[in-house]
Write a protein that holds these residues in place. Structure first.
Motif, PDB file in Angstrom:
ATOM      1  N   LEU A 131     120.546  65.400  86.313  1.00 55.92           N
ATOM      2  CA  LEU A 131     120.968  64.868  87.603  1.00 55.92           C
ATOM      3  C   LEU A 131     119.926  63.945  88.229  1.00 55.92           C
ATOM      4  O   LEU A 131     120.275  63.059  89.011  1.00 55.92           O
ATOM      5  N   ALA A 132     118.671  64.161  87.911  1.00 48.95           N
ATOM      6  CA  ALA A 132     117.591  63.318  88.434  1.00 48.95           C
ATOM      7  C   ALA A 132     116.347  63.547  87.600  1.00 48.95           C
ATOM      8  O   ALA A 132     116.169  64.619  87.016  1.00 48.95           O
ATOM      9  N   PHE A 187     103.101  67.194  93.188  1.00 49.35           N
ATOM     10  CA  PHE A 187     103.885  67.266  94.425  1.00 49.35           C
ATOM     11  C   PHE A 187     104.693  65.992  94.661  1.00 49.35           C
ATOM     12  O   PHE A 187     105.784  66.050  95.230  1.00 49.35           O
ATOM     13  N   GLU A 188     104.188  64.862  94.214  1.00 55.53           N
ATOM     14  CA  GLU A 188     104.958  63.620  94.353  1.00 55.53           C
ATOM     15  C   GLU A 188     106.230  63.682  93.515  1.00 55.53           C
ATOM     16  O   GLU A 188     107.307  63.279  93.963  1.00 55.53           O
ATOM     17  N   VAL A 189     106.109  64.189  92.299  1.00 59.88           N
ATOM     18  CA  VAL A 189     107.289  64.336  91.438  1.00 59.88           C
ATOM     19  C   VAL A 189     108.279  65.317  92.045  1.00 59.88           C
ATOM     20  O   VAL A 189     109.485  65.050  92.132  1.00 59.88           O
ATOM     21  N   LEU A 190     107.779  66.466  92.491  1.00 61.33           N
ATOM     22  CA  LEU A 190     108.671  67.482  93.052  1.00 61.33           C
ATOM     23  C   LEU A 190     109.311  67.011  94.355  1.00 61.33           C
ATOM     24  O   LEU A 190     110.508  67.240  94.582  1.00 61.33           O
ATOM     25  N   ASP A 191     108.548  66.350  95.216  1.00 61.79           N
ATOM     26  CA  ASP A 191     109.114  65.822  96.460  1.00 61.79           C
ATOM     27  C   ASP A 191     110.260  64.860  96.160  1.00 61.79           C
ATOM     28  O   ASP A 191     111.306  64.881  96.832  1.00 61.79           O
ATOM     29  N   ASP A 192     110.067  64.015  95.163  1.00 61.22           N
ATOM     30  CA  ASP A 192     111.107  63.054  94.780  1.00 61.22           C
ATOM     31  C   ASP A 192     112.367  63.770  94.290  1.00 61.22           C
ATOM     32  O   ASP A 192     113.487  63.407  94.672  1.00 61.22           O
ATOM     33  N   LEU A 193     112.193  64.797  93.469  1.00 62.49           N
ATOM     34  CA  LEU A 193     113.344  65.511  92.923  1.00 62.49           C
ATOM     35  C   LEU A 193     114.069  66.310  94.001  1.00 62.49           C
ATOM     36  O   LEU A 193     115.305  66.370  94.014  1.00 62.49           O
ATOM     37  N   PHE A 194     113.334  66.915  94.916  1.00 64.79           N
ATOM     38  CA  PHE A 194     113.976  67.628  96.025  1.00 64.79           C
ATOM     39  C   PHE A 194     114.741  66.655  96.927  1.00 64.79           C
ATOM     40  O   PHE A 194     115.835  66.979  97.416  1.00 64.79           O
ATOM     41  N   ALA A 195     114.185  65.459  97.137  1.00 64.37           N
ATOM     42  CA  ALA A 195     114.874  64.457  97.949  1.00 64.37           C
ATOM     43  C   ALA A 195     116.169  64.010  97.280  1.00 64.37           C
ATOM     44  O   ALA A 195     117.216  63.854  97.933  1.00 64.37           O
ATOM     45  N   LYS A 196     116.125  63.816  95.971  1.00 64.13           N
ATOM     46  CA  LYS A 196     117.326  63.414  95.239  1.00 64.13           C
ATOM     47  C   LYS A 196     118.363  64.533  95.226  1.00 64.13           C
ATOM     48  O   LYS A 196     119.576  64.270  95.285  1.00 64.13           O
ATOM     49  N   VAL A 238     122.719  69.185  96.820  1.00 65.86           N
ATOM     50  CA  VAL A 238     122.462  70.213  95.817  1.00 65.86           C
ATOM     51  C   VAL A 238     121.308  71.096  96.271  1.00 65.86           C
ATOM     52  O   VAL A 238     120.270  70.593  96.724  1.00 65.86           O
ATOM     53  N   ASN A 239     121.473  72.392  96.163  1.00 65.80           N
ATOM     54  CA  ASN A 239     120.396  73.337  96.438  1.00 65.80           C
ATOM     55  C   ASN A 239     119.609  73.618  95.162  1.00 65.80           C
ATOM     56  O   ASN A 239     120.200  73.954  94.134  1.00 65.80           O
ATOM     57  N   VAL A 240     118.312  73.486  95.224  1.00 64.69           N
ATOM     58  CA  VAL A 240     117.453  73.832  94.088  1.00 64.69           C
ATOM     59  C   VAL A 240     117.158  75.323  94.154  1.00 64.69           C
ATOM     60  O   VAL A 240     116.608  75.818  95.139  1.00 64.69           O
ATOM     61  N   ASN A 241     117.535  76.043  93.113  1.00 65.10           N
ATOM     62  CA  ASN A 241     117.369  77.502  93.092  1.00 65.10           C
ATOM     63  C   ASN A 241     116.073  77.959  92.444  1.00 65.10           C
ATOM     64  O   ASN A 241     115.594  79.060  92.732  1.00 65.10           O
ATOM     65  N   ALA A 242     115.521  77.136  91.552  1.00 63.72           N
ATOM     66  CA  ALA A 242     114.348  77.597  90.810  1.00 63.72           C
ATOM     67  C   ALA A 242     113.565  76.411  90.266  1.00 63.72           C
ATOM     68  O   ALA A 242     114.109  75.316  90.065  1.00 63.72           O
ATOM     69  N   ILE A 243     112.294  76.651  90.025  1.00 63.73           N
ATOM     70  CA  ILE A 243     111.415  75.696  89.346  1.00 63.73           C
ATOM     71  C   ILE A 243     110.737  76.426  88.198  1.00 63.73           C
ATOM     72  O   ILE A 243     110.246  77.543  88.372  1.00 63.73           O
ATOM     73  N   VAL A 244     110.716  75.801  87.032  1.00 64.35           N
ATOM     74  CA  VAL A 244     109.912  76.316  85.923  1.00 64.35           C
ATOM     75  C   VAL A 244     108.940  75.227  85.498  1.00 64.35           C
ATOM     76  O   VAL A 244     109.329  74.075  85.280  1.00 64.35           O
ATOM     77  N   VAL A 245     107.677  75.596  85.394  1.00 59.45           N
ATOM     78  CA  VAL A 245     106.622  74.677  85.002  1.00 59.45           C
ATOM     79  C   VAL A 245     106.274  74.921  83.537  1.00 59.45           C
ATOM     80  O   VAL A 245     105.975  76.051  83.137  1.00 59.45           O
ATOM     81  N   GLY A 246     106.322  73.866  82.732  1.00 60.54           N
ATOM     82  CA  GLY A 246     105.854  73.937  81.352  1.00 60.54           C
ATOM     83  C   GLY A 246     104.453  73.341  81.292  1.00 60.54           C
ATOM     84  O   GLY A 246     104.251  72.169  81.647  1.00 60.54           O
TER      85      GLY A 246
END
Length: 380
Positions: free
Chosen positions: A101-102, A121-130, A136-144
């Motif tokens: 989706l983004a 945080f710049e990447v995550l801020d962008d994805l949350f904004a999109k 869309v509600n973001v339910n979880a984050i997994v970091v690899g």
């Protein structure tokens, strides 16, 4: 004493794995999982109550009641997968079927803690904004991220070749900022899951994914599930020991992509600065470049062969930055294995076709599963 909640959770996860692959009936779920129809029925009701699953009726070809299939609701859960590399951070937002989706990626030249965290945080801020724009509600984050990790505490410990990013409580930092569930996983394990869910390994229950970047590692799938080992360090083939020039060295300290580039710069041309430059030399039939790539393929092939002999796995996918070295590299890997394989059985080794976002996509898929696992456990 048998833990009833643990049994129930494991049964629910069995059902979940089959539901996420295909539309399926309750009867087929019972047959494929070897669970009773009553047990499957209860688990299905839980998933329907959670808003993750729904019934899909269609007319039977015979006489009688219409058949009922179960299907996931694609937009019921959304997750962000994040990959932390030594010079880049990449992330993506997906729904349950794995639709992208983004996505967002940022490269950084400085590898100090502040620069890396700012990029994260710049990447995550962008994805949350999109996600917000899509309602869309973001339910979880997994970091690899590269190992070693403390998955229970959510800490990136001290990955090799990542000296300024050690003992980072990444899960706590992200949870405090975004307020959603966060988990951390080994990066190569996430690519293996991405290969299983979205790549050529969809039909394979046992295979190994080997990633060759600055670090070298393997993700192992056995019986359709990710194998971690007791301490979570299975597949760390980059730390296989090689005796060279009178001392023992780690495989990735001799044949990581950064080391190969450094050697090429010293032994072939001072103008070489990337693995792509070596690729160009191969295209021009440069003999020194071919020799270096063949040596690298043989060393990686020997490590893979040791894993094959240990695990009995016959399907291997190779990915990472190394794939640009193409046929010459892969042929040397295959030749090493064919020459020294113990059982002379057929071994299938090929480059992975999952995209460079594979870690992030695999991590997002794992996020959806871990989030649902949490809901099942809480439902009791």
């Amino acid at each position: 004493m048998v833990n009833v909640d643990s049994i129930r959770l494991n049964n629910s996860l069995k059902v979940l794995n089959f539901i996420m692959k295909n539309e399926i009936s309750r009867a087929d779920l019972a047959r494929k999982t070897s669970l009773t129809k009553t047990t499957v029925g209860g688990i299905v009701r839980d998933f329907i109550d959670l808003g993750f699953l729904r019934e899909k009726r269609f007319a039977s070809s015979g006489i009688g009641r219409p058949s009922v299939l179960l299907e996931i609701i694609p937009n019921s859960v959304h997750a962000i997968g994040l990959e932390i590399e030594r010079h880049r951070v990449s992330g993506c937002l997906t729904d349950v079927p794995g639709h992208l989706l983004a996505q967002k990626s940022i490269s950084f030249s400085k590898s100090d803690f502040s620069s890396i965290m700012n990029s994260i945080f710049e990447v995550l801020d962008d994805l949350f904004a999109k996600a917000s724009k899509r309602s869309v509600n973001v339910n979880a984050i997994v970091v690899g991220a590269p190992s070693p990790l403390d998955r229970e505490s959510g800490i990136i410990k001290d990955p090799p070749k990542f000296s300024d990013f050690e003992n980072v409580p990444i899960v706590d930092l992200m949870y405090k900022k975004y307020g959603v569930d966060v988990w951390i996983e080994n990066d190569v394990d996430m690519v293996a899951l991405g290969e299983k869910w979205f790549g050529e390994a969809r039909t394979l229950d046992d295979f190994m994914y080997v990633q060759v970047n600055e670090g070298i590692g393997a993700g192992i799938i056995t019986n359709g599930e990710l194998y971690r080992g007791k301490e979570g360090y299975s597949g760390e083939i980059g730390h296989f020991l090689i005796f060279k020039n009178g001392e023992y060295r780690y495989l990735e300290d001799l044949y990581g992509v950064d080391v190969i580039v450094s050697r090429a710069k010293k032994e072939i041309s001072p103008h070489i600065s990337s693995i792509q430059d070596i690729e160009k030399l191969l295209a021009s039939k440069n003999k020194k470049a071919e020799k270096l790539v063949i040596e690298t393929g043989q060393a990686i092939g020997a490590a893979i062969l040791s894993m094959i002999h240990t695990l009995g796995i016959s399907d291997v996918f190779v990915g990472g930055k190394i794939v640009v070295l193409g046929k010459i590299f892969l042929a040397s890997v295959q030749e090493m294995i064919s020459k020294h394989i113990f059982s002379k059985s057929e071994i299938n080794i090929r480059f992975s076709n999952v995209k460079e976002t594979a870690v992030a996509i695999g991590a997002a898929g794992q996020g959806i599963r871990l989030y649902l696992q949490k809901l099942i456990a809480e439902k009791g």
